[in-house]
Design a protein around this motif. Structure first.
Motif, short mmCIF file in Angstrom:
data_model
loop_
_atom_site.label_atom_id
_atom_site.label_comp_id
_atom_site.label_asym_id
_atom_site.label_seq_id
_atom_site.Cartn_x
_atom_site.Cartn_y
_atom_site.Cartn_z
N PRO A 1 20.18 58.10 66.81
CA PRO A 1 19.24 58.22 67.92
C PRO A 1 17.87 57.79 67.40
O PRO A 1 17.42 58.30 66.37
N GLN A 2 17.23 56.85 68.08
CA GLN A 2 16.01 56.29 67.49
C GLN A 2 14.77 57.13 67.79
O GLN A 2 13.84 56.70 68.45
N ILE A 3 14.82 58.35 67.27
CA ILE A 3 13.64 59.22 67.28
C ILE A 3 13.22 59.39 65.84
O ILE A 3 13.99 59.14 64.92
N GLU A 4 11.97 59.81 65.65
CA GLU A 4 11.49 59.94 64.28
C GLU A 4 11.57 61.40 63.82
O GLU A 4 11.08 62.29 64.49
N ALA B 1 33.39 57.04 68.44
CA ALA B 1 32.19 56.26 68.79
C ALA B 1 31.99 56.23 70.31
O ALA B 1 30.88 56.42 70.81
N GLU B 2 33.09 56.04 71.04
CA GLU B 2 33.00 56.05 72.51
C GLU B 2 32.52 57.40 73.02
O GLU B 2 31.70 57.49 73.94
N ALA B 3 33.05 58.45 72.42
CA ALA B 3 32.67 59.81 72.84
C ALA B 3 31.18 60.06 72.57
O ALA B 3 30.48 60.66 73.38
N MET B 4 30.70 59.59 71.41
CA MET B 4 29.27 59.74 71.10
C MET B 4 28.43 58.95 72.12
O MET B 4 27.39 59.42 72.58
N ASN B 5 28.91 57.77 72.44
CA ASN B 5 28.21 56.91 73.40
C ASN B 5 28.11 57.61 74.75
O ASN B 5 27.06 57.58 75.41
N THR B 6 29.19 58.26 75.17
CA THR B 6 29.19 58.96 76.46
C THR B 6 28.13 60.06 76.48
O THR B 6 27.45 60.27 77.49
N VAL B 7 27.97 60.76 75.36
CA VAL B 7 26.94 61.81 75.30
C VAL B 7 25.54 61.22 75.44
O VAL B 7 24.69 61.76 76.14
N TYR B 8 25.29 60.07 74.79
CA TYR B 8 23.92 59.55 74.70
C TYR B 8 23.54 58.55 75.79
O TYR B 8 22.36 58.28 75.98
N LYS B 9 24.53 58.00 76.53
CA LYS B 9 24.19 56.82 77.34
C LYS B 9 23.18 57.10 78.44
O LYS B 9 22.42 56.21 78.81
N ASN B 10 23.14 58.32 78.94
CA ASN B 10 22.15 58.62 79.98
C ASN B 10 20.99 59.48 79.46
O ASN B 10 20.28 60.12 80.23
N GLY C 1 18.28 58.55 77.90
CA GLY C 1 16.94 57.95 77.88
C GLY C 1 16.43 57.68 76.47
O GLY C 1 15.31 57.20 76.30
N ILE C 2 17.22 58.01 75.46
CA ILE C 2 16.84 57.76 74.06
C ILE C 2 17.57 56.51 73.58
O ILE C 2 18.78 56.37 73.81
N ASP C 3 16.84 55.59 72.94
CA ASP C 3 17.52 54.44 72.32
C ASP C 3 18.40 54.92 71.17
O ASP C 3 18.05 55.86 70.46
N TYR C 4 19.51 54.26 70.97
CA TYR C 4 20.40 54.67 69.88
C TYR C 4 21.30 53.51 69.48
O TYR C 4 21.49 52.55 70.23
N SER C 5 21.82 53.59 68.27
CA SER C 5 22.83 52.65 67.79
C SER C 5 24.02 53.46 67.30
O SER C 5 23.86 54.58 66.82
#
Lengths: 306, 306
Positions: free
Chosen positions: B175-178, B277-286, B288-292
């Motif tokens: 998650p691209q937070i500092e 990875a898909e499951a992590m993506n599902t948690v983060y996709k909405n 509002g935080i950029d992530y890889s």
């Protein structure tokens, strides 16, 4: 099978860095017991040699574990048990654990192997409650599984057998002074610096790695205890001298066995382990304290039929 | 050899129970760098792509490590260095460690392998001082040795390579937070209950044992962090949700990578790791935080020529 004679090993718990989590079993030191089925469904301890322990089944570790197992398995027999203690209670070598584990192993054999080693460990832990007030797993698990063990977790109980290099030999000195487990526990601090804890778990990782890889130097470097030993060693006369003598005579490392007073050393090979025994003897011979010294391979089998 | 192009891996430090003592390297994620010998005995960073880092050699991890090594080896050459960052600094994936370790590895290759891996780790640690103020070994050692490593001791430095099952695959979300390493360190208590510490080192023993024995269940059961994670996870949005999603989709376990904000999971096999990875993506996709999100085998080689 109506009667069985078993050997149940003495055990070294903690093993320096592995405080409250690791242990190993001695091959050449342990108790013997004879279990004979009886028609009467009761547990009778008919003989105790080598120690002053209660004959009443509900006050003796052996009787307590036996009764639990007979109840749990709904066995159609009772037991007559003879106990031959070959090393002294209060040594820090798992005397009560040898009794408890040997009982669990023997009765399981009479029940044709009904229980797993993990279940036997749980039965034996009930003996530890009788002996020392808490259900400690490290000594009993080492006595049942044999070799090195790790108590990864108590809830749920998770015991991991760690391979043991066959050249690893233990030397143990038992100074015959009394240290109550309770007193030995009290000197260990309730809280520790996280930096100390990190060093300790790094050494646990090193010890486990060394055992798998048969890297004796790594085993030696990892035998460091920053948590219990600095506090407990004050309770053991000549601890520093014994440790220093062991290491300077070739031992890989040394530390307190369980909560003491016994001190263990690990060496590569019997020859070095014997030399370490001589060095320990030199430290203690004029101390005025009675003591015994043992040299033993590390048992791979745990409790066994003899 | 006048010029060399190398890959230096991203690394996951701590690995739950192994706080400040363990780490592993990613095979499919890392920086690239090109080192070219120059006649002028100076260190020049001529290109930096993918991150906003200083070109001044004495302010850049790469330059600092390079200068130390050229001085120590009395090299008769200087260096022109090009840096291609492939993952972001501040990720908790050892960005500075990849730079420092890659530099140490590359220069050692140009010096025909003058230094041991342990010496390279020490050089790279000087880069970590520049990057984060202290000579942390876990990320740099993982990047140099490859696979899983244990930092058994800092004084003297003792790095143990732990075998890594080839089916073990990492999934990481960044998650691209500092989160500043300093801040992440401050939330970890200075003192911990000895009972907590015992559980932690029992799990370290379990993790090391699981890696040697290729016991995936044991690896999973041992991925428990009672020390850093309960405090640090508050700094990472959706940590609990990501961990829960990973485990319920088949991951062996999950935790914070280094001091965060990245979260790693370990799985048996690529298929499960992709599902995680898909499951992590599902948690983060909405969120509002950029992530890889990255899926990678665990590198057995560490930094390498490409």
């Amino acid at each position: 099978m109506n009667s069985i004679k078993i050997f149940s090993p003495a055990t070294v718990a903690n093993v320096s860095c592995g405080y409250d989590a690791m242990g190993f079993s001695m091959e050449a030191l342990g108790d013997e017991m004879i279990f004979t089925k009886t028609k009467e469904k009761s547990v009778i301890i008919s003989k105790i040699e080598g120690a002053d322990l209660p004959f009443e089944a509900n006050k003796n570790v052996v009787g307590v574990v036996a009764q639990h197992m007979l109840n749990d398995s709904k066995a159609d027999f009772g037991l007559d048990i003879q106990i031959f203690k070959k090393f002294k209670p209060g040594s820090g070598l798992g005397s009560s654990a040898a009794s408890a584990s040997g009982t669990a192993f023997a009765i399981n054999t009479l029940l044709n192997g009904k229980y797993s080693n993990l279940e036997l460990t749980k039965f034996a832990m009930q003996g530890e409650v009788t002996a020392c007030g808490s259900a400690i797993a490290d000594n009993v698990a080492a006595a049942i599984y044999g070799g090195f063990i790790l108590v990864r977790s108590y809830e749920p109980l998770d015991i991991i057998g760690i391979p043991t290099p066959s050249k690893l030999v233990a030397t143990v000195i038992h100074p015959q002074i009394e240290i109550k487990t309770e007193a030995a526990r009290k000197v260990v601090p309730q809280n520790i610096p996280v930096k100390t804890a990190i060093s300790q778990w790094a050494n646990v990782g090193g010890l486990v790695s060394g055992l798998y890889a048969e890297d004796f130097d790594l085993i030696g470097r990892s035998l460091v205890d920053l948590v219990a030993e600095p506090n407990r060693k004050k309770l053991i006369p000549y601890f520093d001298e014994v440790k220093e003598a062991a290491i300077s005579n070739g031992a890989l490392g040394a530390g307190i066995s369980g909560s003491g007073p016994s001190i263990f050393a690990l060496s590569k090979g019997k020859q070095t382990a014997n030399k370490v025994a001589e060095a320990m003897n030199t430290v203690y011979k004029n101390s005025g304290i009675d003591y015994s010294i043992y040299v033993s391979n590390i048992s791979k089998a745990g409790a066994r039929i003899i």
